[in-house]
Structures are given as C-alpha cells and as structure tokens.
Design a protein around this motif. Structure first.
Motif, PDB file in Angstrom:
ATOM      1  N   ASN A  73       5.260   3.300  13.774  1.00  0.00           N
ATOM      2  CA  ASN A  73       6.307   2.371  14.223  1.00  0.00           C
ATOM      3  C   ASN A  73       6.292   1.056  13.435  1.00  0.00           C
ATOM      4  OD1 ASN A  73       7.370   4.062  16.343  1.00  0.00           O
ATOM      5  ND2 ASN A  73       5.505   3.595  17.494  1.00  0.00           N
ATOM      6  N   LEU A  74       6.099   1.198  12.133  1.00  0.00           N
ATOM      7  CA  LEU A  74       6.083   0.056  11.227  1.00  0.00           C
ATOM      8  C   LEU A  74       6.991   0.344  10.030  1.00  0.00           C
ATOM      9  CD1 LEU A  74       2.226  -0.558  11.025  1.00  0.00           C
ATOM     10  CD2 LEU A  74       3.866  -1.954  12.302  1.00  0.00           C
ATOM     11  N   PRO A  75       7.597  -0.681   9.443  1.00  0.00           N
ATOM     12  CA  PRO A  75       8.260  -0.459   8.159  1.00  0.00           C
ATOM     13  C   PRO A  75       7.236   0.033   7.132  1.00  0.00           C
ATOM     14  CG  PRO A  75       8.711  -2.663   9.010  1.00  0.00           C
ATOM     15  CD  PRO A  75       7.628  -2.088   9.864  1.00  0.00           C
ATOM     16  N   CYS A  76       7.682   0.863   6.201  1.00  0.00           N
ATOM     17  CA  CYS A  76       6.807   1.342   5.135  1.00  0.00           C
ATOM     18  C   CYS A  76       7.453   1.016   3.798  1.00  0.00           C
ATOM     19  CB  CYS A  76       6.567   2.846   5.261  1.00  0.00           C
ATOM     20  SG  CYS A  76       5.534   3.529   3.938  1.00  0.00           S
ATOM     21  N   TYR A  77       6.735   0.253   2.996  1.00  0.00           N
ATOM     22  CA  TYR A  77       7.194  -0.106   1.665  1.00  0.00           C
ATOM     23  C   TYR A  77       6.333   0.632   0.640  1.00  0.00           C
ATOM     24  CZ  TYR A  77       9.342  -3.636   4.556  1.00  0.00           C
ATOM     25  OH  TYR A  77      10.056  -4.260   5.546  1.00  0.00           O
ATOM     26  N   TRP A  78       6.968   1.248  -0.335  1.00  0.00           N
ATOM     27  CA  TRP A  78       6.293   2.221  -1.177  1.00  0.00           C
ATOM     28  C   TRP A  78       6.619   1.988  -2.645  1.00  0.00           C
ATOM     29  CZ3 TRP A  78       9.918   4.842  -3.977  1.00  0.00           C
ATOM     30  CH2 TRP A  78      11.236   4.840  -3.463  1.00  0.00           C
ATOM     31  N   LEU A  79       5.782   2.595  -3.483  1.00  0.00           N
ATOM     32  CA  LEU A  79       6.039   2.621  -4.918  1.00  0.00           C
ATOM     33  C   LEU A  79       5.520   3.953  -5.462  1.00  0.00           C
ATOM     34  CD1 LEU A  79       2.991   1.962  -6.157  1.00  0.00           C
ATOM     35  CD2 LEU A  79       3.639  -0.361  -5.556  1.00  0.00           C
ATOM     36  N   PRO A  80       5.966   4.379  -6.627  1.00  0.00           N
ATOM     37  CA  PRO A  80       5.574   5.684  -7.157  1.00  0.00           C
ATOM     38  C   PRO A  80       4.224   5.664  -7.858  1.00  0.00           C
ATOM     39  CG  PRO A  80       7.152   4.692  -8.625  1.00  0.00           C
ATOM     40  CD  PRO A  80       7.028   3.752  -7.450  1.00  0.00           C
ATOM     41  N   GLY A  81       3.540   6.813  -7.814  1.00  0.00           N
ATOM     42  CA  GLY A  81       2.326   7.032  -8.582  1.00  0.00           C
ATOM     43  C   GLY A  81       2.580   8.062  -9.657  1.00  0.00           C
TER      44      GLY A  81
ATOM     45  N   VAL B  96       3.442  -1.076   6.525  1.00  0.00           N
ATOM     46  CA  VAL B  96       2.559  -0.229   5.723  1.00  0.00           C
ATOM     47  C   VAL B  96       2.929  -0.416   4.250  1.00  0.00           C
ATOM     48  CG1 VAL B  96       1.878   2.139   5.173  1.00  0.00           C
ATOM     49  CG2 VAL B  96       2.350   1.494   7.550  1.00  0.00           C
ATOM     50  N   LEU B  97       1.915  -0.527   3.403  1.00  0.00           N
ATOM     51  CA  LEU B  97       2.092  -0.515   1.955  1.00  0.00           C
ATOM     52  C   LEU B  97       1.550   0.811   1.435  1.00  0.00           C
ATOM     53  CD1 LEU B  97       0.803  -4.137   1.206  1.00  0.00           C
ATOM     54  CD2 LEU B  97       3.193  -3.405   1.406  1.00  0.00           C
ATOM     55  N   SER B  98       2.407   1.620   0.844  1.00  0.00           N
ATOM     56  CA  SER B  98       1.970   2.919   0.310  1.00  0.00           C
ATOM     57  C   SER B  98       2.079   2.869  -1.207  1.00  0.00           C
ATOM     58  CB  SER B  98       2.823   4.045   0.880  1.00  0.00           C
ATOM     59  OG  SER B  98       2.333   5.295   0.447  1.00  0.00           O
ATOM     60  N   THR B  99       0.917   2.885  -1.858  1.00  0.00           N
ATOM     61  CA  THR B  99       0.875   2.570  -3.284  1.00  0.00           C
ATOM     62  C   THR B  99       0.777   3.808  -4.180  1.00  0.00           C
ATOM     63  OG1 THR B  99      -1.468   2.053  -2.918  1.00  0.00           O
ATOM     64  CG2 THR B  99       0.038   0.203  -3.070  1.00  0.00           C
TER      65      THR B  99
ATOM     66  N   GLY C 161      -9.828   7.537   3.785  1.00  0.00           N
ATOM     67  CA  GLY C 161      -9.685   6.238   4.419  1.00  0.00           C
ATOM     68  C   GLY C 161      -8.403   5.525   4.067  1.00  0.00           C
ATOM     69  N   TYR C 162      -8.377   4.246   4.440  1.00  0.00           N
ATOM     70  CA  TYR C 162      -7.225   3.373   4.216  1.00  0.00           C
ATOM     71  C   TYR C 162      -7.739   1.940   4.276  1.00  0.00           C
ATOM     72  CZ  TYR C 162      -7.324   2.836   9.334  1.00  0.00           C
ATOM     73  OH  TYR C 162      -7.712   2.592  10.627  1.00  0.00           O
ATOM     74  N   ARG C 163      -6.842   0.970   4.116  1.00  0.00           N
ATOM     75  CA  ARG C 163      -7.264  -0.430   4.105  1.00  0.00           C
ATOM     76  C   ARG C 163      -6.379  -1.251   5.047  1.00  0.00           C
ATOM     77  NH1 ARG C 163     -10.294  -3.714   0.800  1.00  0.00           N
ATOM     78  NH2 ARG C 163     -10.604  -2.089  -0.783  1.00  0.00           N
ATOM     79  N   TYR C 164      -7.020  -2.160   5.772  1.00  0.00           N
ATOM     80  CA  TYR C 164      -6.316  -3.161   6.575  1.00  0.00           C
ATOM     81  C   TYR C 164      -6.427  -4.496   5.850  1.00  0.00           C
ATOM     82  CZ  TYR C 164      -5.616  -6.701  10.196  1.00  0.00           C
ATOM     83  OH  TYR C 164      -5.188  -7.804  10.903  1.00  0.00           O
ATOM     84  N   LEU C 165      -5.309  -5.230   5.777  1.00  0.00           N
ATOM     85  CA  LEU C 165      -5.297  -6.531   5.123  1.00  0.00           C
ATOM     86  C   LEU C 165      -4.613  -7.555   6.017  1.00  0.00           C
ATOM     87  CD1 LEU C 165      -4.017  -4.319   2.700  1.00  0.00           C
ATOM     88  CD2 LEU C 165      -5.050  -6.142   1.350  1.00  0.00           C
ATOM     89  N   LYS C 166      -5.207  -8.725   6.120  1.00  0.00           N
ATOM     90  CA  LYS C 166      -4.547  -9.864   6.749  1.00  0.00           C
ATOM     91  C   LYS C 166      -4.347 -10.935   5.690  1.00  0.00           C
ATOM     92  CE  LYS C 166      -5.146 -11.376  10.977  1.00  0.00           C
ATOM     93  NZ  LYS C 166      -5.672 -12.044  12.215  1.00  0.00           N
ATOM     94  N   LEU C 167      -3.088 -11.262   5.444  1.00  0.00           N
ATOM     95  CA  LEU C 167      -2.724 -12.298   4.489  1.00  0.00           C
ATOM     96  C   LEU C 167      -2.523 -13.593   5.284  1.00  0.00           C
ATOM     97  CD1 LEU C 167      -2.295  -9.670   2.946  1.00  0.00           C
ATOM     98  CD2 LEU C 167      -0.171 -10.616   2.021  1.00  0.00           C
ATOM     99  N   LYS C 168      -3.464 -14.494   5.151  1.00  0.00           N
ATOM    100  CA  LYS C 168      -3.472 -15.696   5.978  1.00  0.00           C
ATOM    101  C   LYS C 168      -2.592 -16.795   5.375  1.00  0.00           C
ATOM    102  CE  LYS C 168      -6.995 -16.429   8.475  1.00  0.00           C
ATOM    103  NZ  LYS C 168      -8.306 -16.852   9.041  1.00  0.00           N
TER     104      LYS C 168
END
Length: 274
Positions: free
Chosen positions: A85-93, A59-62, A241-248
């Motif tokens: 059940n995923l790592p969550c990487y975050w940054l401050p707003g 998860v990316l939490s921006t 909502g939220y966003r799903y991303l696939k980085l190919k």
C-alpha cells in the motif's frame, strides 16, 4: 517520454522513509528458480517481512525486476508490491527489457518517474541500462537530467538512485559490470555539496562506503546473494533481504538492512555461473 516529477509530503519532522526492494529477478513460472532460489516466492517473503514498516512514504525498486523478461513477471511484481500500500518508484536494470517492462508497469499504475521532491529532499532516479550487456553506462540524456535537477534544487538534500554500482565492491567478476562512466558521474556530482548518497542494486550484497562526503550504498537482492570480496563467481549463504531508509530533514540518512528467515531459502552451492 517526458520525465515526471512527483511530490511527496514529509512527516511532521520533515523526514521521509523508504523501502528499497531490488533485484527481484522474477519468472512468469513461480516454481522456476535462479541458482536454487524460487525468486517469486522469496520476493513474496521479503514483501511480507517489509510490511512491518507501517509509516513509509514509498518503495524504491532499483532494477532487475524480471529474469525472463515476461509480461507476467512484471505483473506479478506489481501485484505483490501493491500489498504494501505504498507508491513504488522504479528504474531498469540490465536484466530488464524496457519494451516489456514499461507498458506493463504503467498499466498497473507504477508511474515512470525521474525525480521525487519533498520539502527537504530530492530523489533522482537514473537509467544506467545498456540493453543486452551486464555493465552500466549513463547516456548523455541521463547526465543532462542529473545535472539539470541538481542545479534546479541546490538547497535540497539529494539521493541518487541507479541500478549499477558506482564504486568497486572488491569482487572482480562483479566490478567488471560496474557503471563504466563512473568517473564522469563522480566528476559531475563533485561540485554539488547537497548530494548525500547514491543508492544501487545490481551487486546482490550490502555495502555502505563514504567517499568525498558522499555515501555509496548497495542493497541485498530479494533472492540470490553474491559473496563479498570474491574475485570469482561465488554465492553467499546469507538470506534474501531489503533496505529501510529514513531521509532526515537534517540531511542525514539512517538505514538498516533487513533479511528474512535465513533458513527459508537456500542457494545451489554447486553453481558456477550466473
């Protein structure tokens, strides 16, 4: 704090998949609302909806995890995000207080990470917060991290994550709170053809703009949505909502915005400010 680089192993095709869950604006009191929406409850609904994605890497939490800056709001964020059940990487707003945010997230095992690397990609997480004001600004330190990382891995496709939007979204009241040194940012990344996209929160709306070969992507909040192309403050009736991303492996990004049931939460239509 020394920056941390995390390694993620791509899937057999060389792809990475992420959920971007942003602008949760949580309160310690789960009954408290922001502009008509009980943010803890809408966040829970988004997380439950996102659980259908079974094969994501993280998860990316921006940013803007909390609205009331309470330790409990950050602990609640951790509690619910961990159900994926995923790592969550975050940054401050701009709404976060890092003196409260950092120790509570670290205590719950959400590491303070600046760079995520895989076989084909790197994700750089930047801090654009200027404490006490809504607009963003990258410090010299953050620019140094960005430039150093881009130079270190010139052959890795790159996604940059930052809370504040870089390009105007066409709403004057939001665009005054943009990243103020965005032109310096754009000048820095211009020579690096491996920069594929910049991913932000902050504006509580979805956008995807291509400029000079780079995609600038923003994502809905898990609570209140702001009406696009509105010069004055205005709320949108679309669902959280939220966003799903696939980085190919090829460097392409496939992405989709997901929203929960449109009738589950309603904003205060009479609200005149934020």
């Amino acid at each position: 704090m020394k920056s941390k680089v995390v390694q993620l192993k791509a899937d057999p095709q060389g792809d990475l998949a992420f959920l971007q869950i942003t602008d949760t604006h949580l309160f310690a009191d789960r009954q408290k609302d922001l502009l008509g929406i009980k943010t803890v409850q809408s966040f829970e609904a988004v997380v439950e909806h996102a659980s259908k994605y079974k094969h994501c890497h993280a998860v990316l939490s921006t940013g803007d995890l909390s609205q009331d800056h309470s330790a409990q709001s950050y602990l609640d964020f951790c509690q619910h995000i961990k159900t994926l059940n995923l790592p969550c990487y975050w940054l401050p707003g701009n709404h976060d207080i890092q003196a409260v945010m950092l120790p509570n997230l670290l205590a719950e095992g959400l590491a303070h990470t600046q760079v995520i690397e895989s076989e084909n990609w790197q994700i750089i997480l930047l801090d654009s917060q200027v404490e006490g004001v809504p607009h963003g600004l990258l410090s010299d330190t953050q620019f140094a991290v960005l430039e150093k990382t881009l130079k270190k891995n010139p052959n890795k496709h790159t996604l940059i994550c930052v809370h504040h939007h870089i390009l105007p979204v066409g709403s004057a009241w939001l665009d005054q709170h943009i990243m103020k040194n965005n032109h310096q940012f754009l000048d820095l990344i211009a020579p690096f053809s491996n920069v594929v996209a910049v991913l932000s929160g902050h504006v509580h709306q979805a956008s995807d703009t291509l400029q000079d070969g780079v995609r600038f992507i923003t994502t809905p909040s898990t609570c209140v949505q702001f009406k696009p192309n509105s010069n004055d403050f205005a709320l949108d009736s679309v669902a959280p909502g939220y966003r799903y991303l696939k980085l190919k492996a090829s460097g392409e990004i496939e992405t989709v915005v997901e929203r929960i049931d449109k009738d589950a939460f309603s904003v205060d239509a009479d609200a005149t400010g934020y």
